[in-house]
Design an enzyme around this catalytic site. Structure first.
Site, short mmCIF file in Angstrom:
data_model
loop_
_atom_site.label_atom_id
_atom_site.label_comp_id
_atom_site.label_asym_id
_atom_site.label_seq_id
_atom_site.Cartn_x
_atom_site.Cartn_y
_atom_site.Cartn_z
N GLY A 65 45.78 -16.85 -11.47
CA GLY A 65 44.40 -17.20 -11.75
C GLY A 65 43.34 -16.54 -10.90
O GLY A 65 42.15 -16.86 -11.05
N TRP A 99 42.08 -13.44 -10.91
CA TRP A 99 41.09 -12.66 -11.67
C TRP A 99 40.17 -13.61 -12.43
O TRP A 99 38.95 -13.40 -12.47
CB TRP A 99 41.80 -11.69 -12.61
N ASP A 106 48.24 -16.97 -20.62
CA ASP A 106 49.45 -16.62 -19.88
C ASP A 106 50.58 -17.54 -20.33
O ASP A 106 50.33 -18.67 -20.79
CB ASP A 106 49.24 -16.76 -18.37
N ASP A 135 45.98 -8.05 -15.66
CA ASP A 135 46.77 -7.71 -14.48
C ASP A 135 48.24 -8.09 -14.72
O ASP A 135 49.01 -8.27 -13.78
CB ASP A 135 46.22 -8.47 -13.26
N LYS A 147 46.70 -3.18 -16.15
CA LYS A 147 47.64 -2.66 -15.15
C LYS A 147 48.83 -2.01 -15.82
O LYS A 147 49.35 -2.48 -16.83
CB LYS A 147 48.12 -3.79 -14.24
#
Length: 204
Positions: free
Chosen positions: A53, A55, A73, A114, A154
């Site tokens: 969490g 970001w 997620d 990410d 990423k």
């Protein structure tokens, strides 16, 4: 959706803990944003692979009461912001129910990710899995980003980054790789950044 290997705390990790962030990765996003000026007040933002969490928390602090953040997620978040402009969906990125729930809250100005696979120790397998996640994130961006929007994702560097960047160059006015200073020196991760999403091509 971060890799699960244990890493000894460094200066970035200690700073993150002091500032209330679950992970040091927040400073990668902060540096990218400072360099490319991507996030702006009032934007609608999608954070894919948001756990734990950091970001999402940084984005919410940046947005304040303006704008909107949707996060997704497989794992629960380590943060619990009670803000009207925040939505979290716990589910699989590849499920249609997840896609529908996220699409309903778009379109977005920025898509962030990410996300990373759990590392196996096999670099070829890990990079293949990372590339698959990147492709899925770009699919979301293709479908849910506003014209002129941006994506940050990423990638574990391997043999496929050139093809992915070629895909991004077809969809964005600028597409490039960037490795923030907060990345560990031994890490083979980088970030792919697409700026200025081009208008969708007219259907034949």
């Amino acid at each position: 959706m971060a890799a699960s290997t244990y890493e000894k705390p460094d200066a970035w990790s200690i700073k993150a803990k002091k500032e209330g962030y679950p992970a040091r990765s927040v400073y990668k996003l902060e540096e990218i944003d400072k360099k490319f000026n991507i996030l702006k007040p009032g934007y609608r933002i999608l954070d894919i692979g948001a756990a734990p969490g950091s970001w999402s928390l940084w984005v919410l602090r940046r947005l304040g009461a303006a704008g909107f953040l949707a996060a997704v997620d497989l794992q629960p978040l380590g943060i619990h912001p009670a803000q009207d402009n925040f939505f979290f969906w716990q589910g699989n990125l590849y499920d249609e129910t997840t896609r529908v729930a996220i699409a309903e809250r778009g379109p977005y100005h920025v898509v962030l990710s990410d996300a990373a696979p759990a590392t196996s120790g096999n670099s070829g397998l890990d990079t293949d899995r990372s590339e698959a996640i990147v492709e899925a994130v770009l699919d979301y961006a293709d479908a849910m980003l506003k014209t002129g929007g941006s994506v940050i994702v990423k990638l574990f560097m391997g043999g496929g980054q050139r093809d992915i960047l070629d895909r991004m160059k077809a969809s964005y006015t600028t597409a490039r790789a960037y490795k923030p200073a907060a990345c560990r020196s031994v890490s083979f991760e980088t970030y792919l950044i697409g700026l200025g999403k081009k208008p969708a091509a007219p259907r034949a």
